[in-house]
Design a protein around this motif. Sequence first.
Motif, PDB file in Angstrom:
ATOM      1  N   ARG A 310      -0.025   8.738 -19.388  1.00  0.00           N
ATOM      2  CA  ARG A 310       0.575   9.052 -20.707  1.00  0.00           C
ATOM      3  C   ARG A 310       2.044   9.459 -20.562  1.00  0.00           C
ATOM      4  NH1 ARG A 310      -1.166  13.702 -21.189  1.00  0.00           N
ATOM      5  NH2 ARG A 310      -2.995  14.020 -19.870  1.00  0.00           N
ATOM      6  N   SER A 311       2.644   9.172 -19.391  1.00  0.00           N
ATOM      7  CA  SER A 311       3.979   9.710 -19.111  1.00  0.00           C
ATOM      8  C   SER A 311       5.093   8.936 -19.790  1.00  0.00           C
ATOM      9  CB  SER A 311       4.217   9.707 -17.596  1.00  0.00           C
ATOM     10  OG  SER A 311       4.170   8.363 -17.130  1.00  0.00           O
ATOM     11  N   LEU A 316       4.519   3.921 -13.553  1.00  0.00           N
ATOM     12  CA  LEU A 316       3.290   4.696 -13.324  1.00  0.00           C
ATOM     13  C   LEU A 316       2.175   4.173 -14.211  1.00  0.00           C
ATOM     14  CD1 LEU A 316       4.549   8.405 -13.024  1.00  0.00           C
ATOM     15  CD2 LEU A 316       4.555   6.573 -11.326  1.00  0.00           C
ATOM     16  N   GLU A 317       2.524   3.914 -15.452  1.00  0.00           N
ATOM     17  CA  GLU A 317       1.485   3.461 -16.390  1.00  0.00           C
ATOM     18  C   GLU A 317       0.903   2.123 -15.954  1.00  0.00           C
ATOM     19  OE1 GLU A 317       2.966   3.654 -20.393  1.00  0.00           O
ATOM     20  OE2 GLU A 317       3.024   5.865 -20.354  1.00  0.00           O
ATOM     21  N   ALA A 322      -3.521  -1.145 -13.867  1.00  0.00           N
ATOM     22  CA  ALA A 322      -4.035  -2.145 -12.920  1.00  0.00           C
ATOM     23  C   ALA A 322      -5.188  -1.587 -12.087  1.00  0.00           C
ATOM     24  CB  ALA A 322      -2.905  -2.607 -12.005  1.00  0.00           C
ATOM     25  N   GLY A 323      -5.667  -0.401 -12.466  1.00  0.00           N
ATOM     26  CA  GLY A 323      -6.818   0.173 -11.753  1.00  0.00           C
ATOM     27  C   GLY A 323      -6.416   1.040 -10.571  1.00  0.00           C
ATOM     28  N   GLY A 324      -5.111   1.316 -10.477  1.00  0.00           N
ATOM     29  CA  GLY A 324      -4.641   2.120  -9.341  1.00  0.00           C
ATOM     30  C   GLY A 324      -4.628   3.610  -9.654  1.00  0.00           C
ATOM     31  N   VAL A 325      -3.916   4.356  -8.821  1.00  0.00           N
ATOM     32  CA  VAL A 325      -3.870   5.812  -8.969  1.00  0.00           C
ATOM     33  C   VAL A 325      -2.415   6.287  -8.831  1.00  0.00           C
ATOM     34  CG1 VAL A 325      -6.173   6.163  -7.980  1.00  0.00           C
ATOM     35  CG2 VAL A 325      -4.172   6.177  -6.476  1.00  0.00           C
ATOM     36  N   VAL A 326      -2.181   7.494  -9.347  1.00  0.00           N
ATOM     37  CA  VAL A 326      -0.902   8.159  -9.086  1.00  0.00           C
ATOM     38  C   VAL A 326      -1.250   9.480  -8.395  1.00  0.00           C
ATOM     39  CG1 VAL A 326       1.159   9.209 -10.082  1.00  0.00           C
ATOM     40  CG2 VAL A 326       0.236   7.076 -11.042  1.00  0.00           C
ATOM     41  N   ARG A 327      -0.863   9.600  -7.153  1.00  0.00           N
ATOM     42  CA  ARG A 327      -1.182  10.800  -6.392  1.00  0.00           C
ATOM     43  C   ARG A 327       0.065  11.299  -5.682  1.00  0.00           C
ATOM     44  NH1 ARG A 327      -6.974   9.031  -3.776  1.00  0.00           N
ATOM     45  NH2 ARG A 327      -8.034   8.773  -5.772  1.00  0.00           N
ATOM     46  N   GLY A 328       0.020  12.559  -5.300  1.00  0.00           N
ATOM     47  CA  GLY A 328       1.227  13.082  -4.661  1.00  0.00           C
ATOM     48  C   GLY A 328       0.966  14.275  -3.795  1.00  0.00           C
ATOM     49  N   ILE A 329       2.016  14.686  -3.101  1.00  0.00           N
ATOM     50  CA  ILE A 329       1.925  15.900  -2.304  1.00  0.00           C
ATOM     51  C   ILE A 329       3.073  16.833  -2.661  1.00  0.00           C
ATOM     52  CG2 ILE A 329       0.590  15.182  -0.291  1.00  0.00           C
ATOM     53  CD1 ILE A 329       3.012  14.294   1.079  1.00  0.00           C
ATOM     54  N   VAL A 330       2.787  18.119  -2.511  1.00  0.00           N
ATOM     55  CA  VAL A 330       3.785  19.142  -2.778  1.00  0.00           C
ATOM     56  C   VAL A 330       4.175  19.740  -1.437  1.00  0.00           C
ATOM     57  CG1 VAL A 330       4.201  21.380  -3.878  1.00  0.00           C
ATOM     58  CG2 VAL A 330       2.716  19.673  -4.994  1.00  0.00           C
ATOM     59  N   ALA A 395       2.449   5.632  -6.707  1.00  0.00           N
ATOM     60  CA  ALA A 395       1.625   4.947  -7.708  1.00  0.00           C
ATOM     61  C   ALA A 395       1.249   3.596  -7.144  1.00  0.00           C
ATOM     62  CB  ALA A 395       2.418   4.776  -9.000  1.00  0.00           C
ATOM     63  N   ASP A 396      -0.034   3.410  -6.881  1.00  0.00           N
ATOM     64  CA  ASP A 396      -0.423   2.158  -6.225  1.00  0.00           C
ATOM     65  C   ASP A 396      -1.939   2.004  -6.279  1.00  0.00           C
ATOM     66  OD1 ASP A 396       0.089  -0.174  -4.614  1.00  0.00           O
ATOM     67  OD2 ASP A 396       1.821   0.924  -3.815  1.00  0.00           O
ATOM     68  N   ALA A 397      -2.422   0.925  -5.697  1.00  0.00           N
ATOM     69  CA  ALA A 397      -3.870   0.776  -5.532  1.00  0.00           C
ATOM     70  C   ALA A 397      -4.348   1.962  -4.690  1.00  0.00           C
ATOM     71  CB  ALA A 397      -4.179  -0.533  -4.817  1.00  0.00           C
TER      72      ALA A 397
END
Length: 590
Positions: A310-311, A316-317, A322-330, A395-397
């Motif tokens: 929703r960004s 990212l959207e 496409a069925g992927g994910v948005v993940r990250g590290i701090v 943001a990727d598969a």
Amino acid sequence: MIGSRRYRTHTAVGAVGAEGETVRLAGWVHRWRDHGGLVFIDLRDRSGLIQLVFHPERSPDAHRVARRLRAEDVVSVEGSLRARSSDTVNPDLATGAVELDAESVEVLGKSEALPFPVEDETVEVGEELRLAYRYLDLRRSERLGALELRSAVSRAIRTTLEDEGFLEVETPVLTRSTPEGARDFLVPSRLQPGAFYALPQSPQLFKQLLMVGGIERYYQLVRCFRDEDLRADRQPEFTQVDIEASFVEPDDIMGLVELVLSAAFAEAGERLPTPFPRMSYADAMRDYGTDRPDLRYDLRVRNWSEAAARSGFAILEAAIAAGGVVRGIVVPGAGEGLSRKDGDGLVAEAQELGAKGLVWAVVEEDGLRSPVARFLDGLADDLGAGPGDLIALVADAEDIAQRVLGALRTRYAERFGLIDEGAWAPVWVLDFPLVAWNEDEGRFDSLHHPFTAPRQEDAEALAADPGAALSQAYDIVLNGLEIGGGSIRIHDPELQVRALQVIGIEPDEAEEKFGFLLRALRLGAPPHGGIALGLDRLLMLLAGERSIREVIAFPKTATGADPLTEAPARVAEAQLRELGVRAQPAPRVD
Ligand code: ASP
């Protein structure tokens, strides 16, 4: 202590306490100094160093010989041991309070000019040269220390296992292929031309046969052979602490390994916190992007998929759509002073690792600093980041995001100094899938090896949905390195046949390749399981080294060569003929 009095009565360090006595010592000329008349020599043996003094008047013959000695000559020296005067005591040396007043010296072995100094360990010597003269390298204290550690740790492991009722049994080196997922080394048979032995990738099938043979508790410190591309933590031949036991469940093996590792670590003066934490494969992949998580630092991978969808940020959207994910590290504190250019560098690095890109943001008191800050509403709060922290999003598969973030996590931890270097972080990884889909070959591969048992509840439905079955395997990971893996095995012959079928080995082929195992399983096989620990990797960690080559007496280089013996080498045509083998000349490179 073994040794002839003809050569020595004491070792260098063992002589301390014999002040006033006549002693004989033997060893290498470590350092040599001529102080206007007096010749001083530091004599080195395995125990350490001791100072020898040669007087021109008191012992003219010995002095004459001593003047002509050179670094690394081997000598036997007799004299009287005496306390040094207080102003010449060397507190850095175990023998620093004494010296030997040499009366006679015998040269046992001369040394020619050395390719590199043995005595000065601060001189950096290229590894190729060190390995070509490994015996000189072994004279340096660091190498000796590694071998001493290896011997002590091996003994502690053996003692622990023997105390638990395990029997050391040797298994063949000339055998047939054992599928552990690597290429085999082959040995042609002279007596059966055209047939080959394989060197064992592990004694897996033999240790299972030992269980069928009623041995119940087996171990072996055993050499294994895998023809793989080499890295710092791999060698074509390496040593496993191989273990197998009957009538056990995973907890039994895990408990035993904790005991064995604790004993090994105690030998190196280290303590391992037990029991080790456990983590499922799925959690490891999700939270750390790898099945070998280094838990000396937290840096957990977090999910931002929902908010990202929703960004309003098209990239990212699209990934989510496409069925992927948005993940990250701090990364705590890593944002301070991070420039736009540094940020571009982070993006390029992620792309090199296979990601489409990377979104970076630095949390500041009054909001986010990022080229795309306007799309990242709520990101810092969602991920629990505070001022000064760096956030990196991919943001990727899912598999790509996992792999890239797993790699970045380790790199950032090193780069931003988040690793507690003195810490030991063991973890068991459990609940692996039994098989993984091999895209290239269009079939399933075993994740461990084909003899690993599925969980009981997955055994029935194995054929229907192999990809969903979990195994009874367990890997032990220490500081981000896999130092061992094992499983409960299949002991039901019918299930073994079905499990082989899942990875594309049809019953006929199974009989041909593994008929001996299947036959054994049909003749009264107990439930059994085990594990193998990589001794070299373990020692590398304990010795604080970055390469397993440093804890192996005669290792090979990254191209699988031994610069000392120059193996592998060509052999005579006649030898090949006898073996029924023809060598294909290497293609010419013009
Ligand atoms: N044979 C396995 C290996 O070498 C270990 C085991 O399953 O016990 O990795």
